[in-house]
Motif scaffolding. Structure first.
Motif, PDB file in Angstrom:
ATOM      1  N   VAL A 235      23.161  18.214  29.235  1.00 43.91           N
ATOM      2  CA  VAL A 235      22.343  17.817  28.093  1.00 43.91           C
ATOM      3  C   VAL A 235      22.985  16.608  27.412  1.00 43.91           C
ATOM      4  O   VAL A 235      24.008  16.758  26.737  1.00 43.91           O
ATOM      5  CB  VAL A 235      22.198  18.974  27.080  1.00 43.91           C
ATOM      6  CG1 VAL A 235      21.278  18.556  25.936  1.00 43.91           C
ATOM      7  CG2 VAL A 235      21.681  20.228  27.748  1.00 43.91           C
ATOM      8  N   PRO A 236      22.436  15.415  27.560  1.00 46.93           N
ATOM      9  CA  PRO A 236      23.005  14.259  26.856  1.00 46.93           C
ATOM     10  C   PRO A 236      22.760  14.357  25.353  1.00 46.93           C
ATOM     11  O   PRO A 236      21.673  14.728  24.912  1.00 46.93           O
ATOM     12  CB  PRO A 236      22.269  13.070  27.473  1.00 46.93           C
ATOM     13  CG  PRO A 236      21.022  13.644  28.048  1.00 46.93           C
ATOM     14  CD  PRO A 236      21.323  15.047  28.444  1.00 46.93           C
ATOM     15  N   MET A 237      23.779  14.036  24.566  1.00 46.13           N
ATOM     16  CA  MET A 237      23.681  14.083  23.105  1.00 46.13           C
ATOM     17  C   MET A 237      24.415  12.903  22.495  1.00 46.13           C
ATOM     18  O   MET A 237      25.407  12.423  23.052  1.00 46.13           O
ATOM     19  CB  MET A 237      24.296  15.373  22.553  1.00 46.13           C
ATOM     20  CG  MET A 237      23.622  16.641  22.971  1.00 46.13           C
ATOM     21  SD  MET A 237      24.320  18.048  22.080  1.00 46.13           S
ATOM     22  CE  MET A 237      23.577  19.397  22.988  1.00 46.13           C
ATOM     23  N   ILE A 238      23.933  12.476  21.338  1.00 47.18           N
ATOM     24  CA  ILE A 238      24.624  11.455  20.560  1.00 47.18           C
ATOM     25  C   ILE A 238      24.636  11.889  19.105  1.00 47.18           C
ATOM     26  O   ILE A 238      23.731  12.592  18.642  1.00 47.18           O
ATOM     27  CB  ILE A 238      23.956  10.068  20.703  1.00 47.18           C
ATOM     28  CG1 ILE A 238      22.473  10.142  20.322  1.00 47.18           C
ATOM     29  CG2 ILE A 238      24.141   9.512  22.095  1.00 47.18           C
ATOM     30  CD1 ILE A 238      21.782   8.784  20.291  1.00 47.18           C
ATOM     31  N   ASP A 239      25.683  11.492  18.374  1.00 43.52           N
ATOM     32  CA  ASP A 239      25.843  11.864  16.971  1.00 43.52           C
ATOM     33  C   ASP A 239      26.136  10.619  16.141  1.00 43.52           C
ATOM     34  O   ASP A 239      26.750   9.658  16.621  1.00 43.52           O
ATOM     35  CB  ASP A 239      26.980  12.870  16.806  1.00 43.52           C
ATOM     36  CG  ASP A 239      26.816  14.074  17.724  1.00 43.52           C
ATOM     37  OD1 ASP A 239      25.794  14.765  17.599  1.00 43.52           O
ATOM     38  OD2 ASP A 239      27.707  14.304  18.570  1.00 43.52           O
ATOM     39  N   PHE A 240      25.722  10.667  14.862  1.00 51.31           N
ATOM     40  CA  PHE A 240      25.956   9.582  13.930  1.00 51.31           C
ATOM     41  C   PHE A 240      26.541  10.141  12.640  1.00 51.31           C
ATOM     42  O   PHE A 240      26.136  11.218  12.183  1.00 51.31           O
ATOM     43  CB  PHE A 240      24.655   8.836  13.601  1.00 51.31           C
ATOM     44  CG  PHE A 240      23.998   8.163  14.766  1.00 51.31           C
ATOM     45  CD1 PHE A 240      24.269   6.829  15.056  1.00 51.31           C
ATOM     46  CD2 PHE A 240      23.105   8.852  15.575  1.00 51.31           C
ATOM     47  CE1 PHE A 240      23.652   6.200  16.122  1.00 51.31           C
ATOM     48  CE2 PHE A 240      22.481   8.237  16.636  1.00 51.31           C
ATOM     49  CZ  PHE A 240      22.757   6.910  16.918  1.00 51.31           C
ATOM     50  N   ASP A 241      27.462   9.393  12.064  1.00 51.00           N
ATOM     51  CA  ASP A 241      27.969   9.682  10.725  1.00 51.00           C
ATOM     52  C   ASP A 241      27.156   8.827   9.747  1.00 51.00           C
ATOM     53  O   ASP A 241      27.181   7.602   9.796  1.00 51.00           O
ATOM     54  CB  ASP A 241      29.457   9.344  10.632  1.00 51.00           C
ATOM     55  CG  ASP A 241      30.063   9.749   9.293  1.00 51.00           C
ATOM     56  OD1 ASP A 241      29.294  10.010   8.340  1.00 51.00           O
ATOM     57  OD2 ASP A 241      31.305   9.814   9.192  1.00 51.00           O
ATOM     58  N   ILE A 242      26.416   9.508   8.853  1.00 44.54           N
ATOM     59  CA  ILE A 242      25.557   8.786   7.910  1.00 44.54           C
ATOM     60  C   ILE A 242      26.045   8.982   6.473  1.00 44.54           C
ATOM     61  O   ILE A 242      25.261   8.870   5.524  1.00 44.54           O
ATOM     62  CB  ILE A 242      24.086   9.240   8.040  1.00 44.54           C
ATOM     63  CG1 ILE A 242      23.966  10.756   7.843  1.00 44.54           C
ATOM     64  CG2 ILE A 242      23.516   8.829   9.388  1.00 44.54           C
ATOM     65  CD1 ILE A 242      22.523  11.245   7.789  1.00 44.54           C
ATOM     66  N   SER A 243      27.330   9.273   6.326  1.00 45.59           N
ATOM     67  CA  SER A 243      27.883   9.456   4.983  1.00 45.59           C
ATOM     68  C   SER A 243      27.885   8.154   4.195  1.00 45.59           C
ATOM     69  O   SER A 243      27.776   8.167   2.965  1.00 45.59           O
ATOM     70  CB  SER A 243      29.306  10.015   5.070  1.00 45.59           C
ATOM     71  OG  SER A 243      29.322  11.249   5.751  1.00 45.59           O
TER      72      SER A 243
END
Length: 606
Positions: A235-243
Motif C-alpha cells: 500500500v503506497p502512502m505519503i504523509d505531510f506535516d501541516i503544522s
C-alpha cells in the motif's frame, strides 16, 4: 507486443497483522528497509475507468479487462504468474506475506453490498466520541485517462488519522476500539467493506495529535496489485506535516522513496497531478477522513451493482430494485414491497434510517445531500408490551437484562413480522422471523431489542451461533406465543386452541339437546330431585342459528372484558399499595408526634 516494464524502488507499506503500538517513523522505517531491496514491476499503461452511459447500459471495459475481472464474485479468478522470493537482509526474520487474492477472498464475507457500506458508516459513528457531527455518503464522477465513471464518497469530520493510525487502518486484524460503546472490534471492516464495493480505494485523512497537525494519503488498489503481478499486498502512502504554513513531506527514509510512493498513487488513482491530489483535503477541514472507492464492481450482466440514477436522493441495489419493478404482483404483495421491511433490501436510505437504534443528538447521516431521518419501528407498534429477558451468561460474567418491546405493527400486511435485533446500537438482524413458516401465530408481531451479550459475525449481518444465541432464539419464540395468546383477539384473530374449544362447546350443546325425547320430557334416568324441567322442545334451528362467527365475536368481547378487568385489578392493587404505604407513613408520623408529646409532658412534670 507486450507493454514495456520499468523497475523502480518504492517505499510502500506492507499490509501486516499487528497489534503493536509505535510511532509512524518506526513503522515506516522498518517497512521501508525490508522493502527497499524489492523491485516492483509496473505496466506503463494506466488503468482505464469503465464507461457509464446510462442506468442500465453496461460500461465499456478497458483493454485487457474482462467482465469476470470486473464482477466481484469472479474477480479473484486470475492467473498468478511466477513469483520471486525477495532476499532477506542479514539478520532479518522471514515474515508471512499476504497475496493480493486474499483481499478479494477476505471481502467475500460481505454477501450484501449495503453491509459493506454500513461498516464504513460505523467507523464514522465511532468517531462521535471525537466530536464527529456527520458522515456524508455520495456518488461522485471521476475520470481516469478521460474515461468517466462513478465512485463512492465517504466523508466525515471525526478526529481523523495520523500516519500511525492510517497504517494500522490499512493493516489486517488491528483494532484500537476497545470501548464498550464503539461498534468496530475486529480490525477488518475497512478492508473487507472497501474491497467489497470496488476494486480500489484511496484514503485522505487529516488529524492533530500531540500538537502536530498531519495529513496523509493511502492507496489500496486491487487493480494495481493484480495488473503489476504482485505476490504481496503493498500500500503506497505519503504523509505531510501541516503544522506550519506549508504542507511539508514527512520523509522516513529517502526523498526518492517518498517521491516513488507519490508517483504510484498518481499513476493508479483518479488524480494524476499532485495539485489535484492535495485539493482533496479542501473539504475535509481541520480534521476528518475522506474515502473514495472507485472501479466499482459490476453484476453478472456487466452493469454497475449499485444504482445511482433511480433516485437522486438514494443509492439502490440494482438487482433487487429491478426484481421489484419487473415482477407482476398482487395488491397485498405491492403493499408488502412498500413497507420498510422490504425496502431496506434495496434502498440505502431505508436501511440507514433503521441502522442505529438510538437517535443521534448531534450527528447526521447525509445521503446524497439529504439527511437520513432515523426511524425506530418500536414507535409504530400497536398494543406495545415491554418484556424483560435475563440471559444466562457464563459464570463470572456480569449479569444483564434485555428489554424487548413487542407489539402489532400498524397498517401493514400481516406477513410482516420478526425482531429487529441490535448490538451496541447497530442493527444486526432486521425482521428476524423466529416463528415457523406457514403458522398464523405471530403474524404482524414485531419486536425490538438490543442484545449486547452475544457477539455479531464479522460482516455484522448475523450473530455467532453460540449457546447464548440459541437460548435467545427460543426465548423470542416463547415471547411471540405468549404475546399472541394474550393480544391476538385485539386484532380480530382467534386465540390458539379457540376453534377446538368452539367445536367442543357445540358438541356439548348438541349432546345436551339430544337428551330430550320427542315429547319434551327429560329422560327419567337423568331426572334430578327438586329440578323442574320445562316442558319445551329445543328447535334444531336454534343451534344452527348460533354461528361460529357469532361465537367468535362473543368470545372477543369476553376477552376484552377480561382484559379490562385485569387492568382495573392491577390499578386497584397499585392503589391499595399506595394507600397502605401512606397509612404506614401516617402511623410513623403519629408515633413520632406521640413520642414528642410524651417527652414534652415529662419535661413539664420535672
Amino acid at each position: 507486443m507486450p507493454p514495456k516494464v520499468e523497475k523502480e524502488h518504492l517505499n510502500v507499506v506492507d499490509i501486516a497483522s499487528s497489534d503493536d503500538d509505535g510511532d509512524a517513523q518506526t513503522v515506516a522505517r522498518k517497512q521501508a528497509s525490508s522493502l527497499g531491496e524489492r523491485q516492483l514491476r509496473r505496466n506503463i499503461s494506466s488503468p482505464e475507468m469503465p464507461q457509464s452511459s446510462g442506468p442500465i447500459t453496461p460500461p465499456a471495459l478497458p483493454s485487457g479487462e474482462t467482465l469476470d475481472s470486473r464482477s466481484f464474485w469472479k474477480a479473484g479468478n486470475y492467473v498468478i504468474g511466477p513469483t520471486s522470493k525477495p532476499a532477506l537482509l542479514e539478520g532479518a526474520l522471514e515474515h508471512a506475506r499476504v497475496h493480493p487474492k486474499f483481499l478479494h477472498s477476505n471481502a467475500t464475507s460481505h454477501k450484501w453490498a449495503f453491509g459493506a457500506i454500513a461498516e464504513l458508516m460505523d467507523n464514522a459513528v465511532d468517531e462521535i466520541q471525537h466530536s464527529a457531527t456527520f458522515i456524508k455518503v455520495d456518488k461522485i464522477d471521476i475520470k481516469m485517462d478521460n474515461s468517466p465513471g462513478p465512485a463512492l464518497l465517504f466523508l466525515d469530520d471525526g478526529g481523523g488519522m495520523d500516519p500511525v493510525l492510517l497504517r494500522k487502518c490499512m493493516s489486517l486484524g488491528y483494532s484500537s476500539k476497545k470501548s464498550n460503546t464503539t461498534i468496530g472490534q475486529y480490525g477488518n471492516g475497512f478492508k473487507t467493506s472497501t474491497m467489497r464495493l470496488g476494486a480500489d480505494v484511496i484514503v485522505f485523512s487529516r488529524s492533530t495529535r500531540a500538537g502536530k497537525a498531519t495529513q496523509s494519503v493511502g492507496l489500496l488498489s486491487y487493480t494495481f496489485l493484480r495488473r503489476t503481478g504482485q505476490d504481496d499486498v503493498i500500500v503506497p502512502m505519503i504523509d505531510f506535516d501541516i503544522s506550519g504554513h506549508w504542507a511539508e513531506p514527512i520523509i522516513y527514509s529517502t526523498h526518492d522513496d517518498w517521491s516513488s510512493n507519490l508517483k504510484t498513487i498518481l499513476e493508479w488513482s483518479p488524480f494524476s497531478l499532485k495539485e489535484d491530489l492535495l485539493l482533496q483535503f479542501d473539504d475535509i477541514g481541520p480534521h476528518g477522513t475522506k474515502i473514495i472507492i472507485y472501479n466499482l464492481w459490476l453484476n453478472d450482466e456487466g452493469i454497475y451493482e449499485l444504482a445511482f440514477d433511480d433516485d437522486d436522493e438514494d443509492i439502490r441495489l440494482r438487482d433487487e430494485a429491478l426484481r421489484e419493478a419487473t415482477t407482476k404482483v398482487l395488491k397485498k404483495t405491492v403493499e408488502l414491497q412498500s413497507h420498510i421491511s422490504y425496502r431496506l433490501r434495496y434502498s440505502l436510505r431505508a436501511y440507514a434510517s433503521m441502522l442505529y437504534l438510538r437517535k443521534f443528538n448531534n450527528f447526521q447521516i447525509i445521503l446524497r445531500g439529504k439527511p437520513v431521518q432515523q426511524f425506530n419501528i418500536a414507535d409504530e407498534l400497536q398494543y406495545p408490551k415491554v418484556v424483560t429477558y435475563k440471559p444466562q451468561v457464563a459464570a463470572g460474567s456480569k449479569e444483564c437484562s434485555v428489554e424487548t418491546t413487542i407489539g402489532f405493527i400498524k397498517e401493514t400486511p400481516t406477513n410482516v413480522s420478526g425482531f429487529n435485533v441490535y448490538h451496541k446500537n447497530r442493527l444486526i438482524r432486521p425482521f428476524w422471523k423466529v416463528k415457523s413458516d406457514g403458522s398464523m401465530i405471530g403474524n404482524g408481531v414485531v419486536g425490538v431489542l438490543e442484545a449486547d451479550f452475544i457477539e455479531p459475525a464479522h460482516d455484522k449481518q448475523d450473530f455467532e451461533r453460540s449457546s447464548l444465541f440459541v437460548r435467545l432464539e427460543n426465548r423470542l419464540k416463547q415471547m411471540v406465543h405468549e404475546y399472541w395468546k394474550g393480544h391476538c383477539y385485539l386484532m380480530g384473530y382467534q386465540p390458539p386452541g379457540f376453534a377446538a374449544k368452539q367445536k367442543k362447546l357445540l358438541a356439548n350443546q348438541h349432546n345436551n339437546s339430544s337428551n330430550f325425547p320427542a315429547g319434551g320430557k327429560q329422560d327419567s334416568r337423568d331426572e334430578q330431585p327438586g329440578l323442574d324441567v320445562p316442558d319445551v322442545v329445543m328447535p334444531e334451528g336454534d343451534l344452527a342459528s348460533t354461528s361460529v362467527d357469532q361465537l367468535c365475536e362473543e368470545n372477543i368481547q369476553l376477552f376484552m372484558r377480561c382484559e379490562e378487568k385485569a387492568q382495573k385489578e392491577a390499578e386497584l392493587k397499585q392503589t391499595i399499595e399506595e394507600l397502605e404505604k401512606g397509612l404506614e407513613d401516617m402511623r410513623k408520623k403519629c408515633a413520632h408526634l406521640s413520642s414528642l408529646l410524651e417527652s414534652k409532658r415529662k419535661q413539664k412534670v420535672t
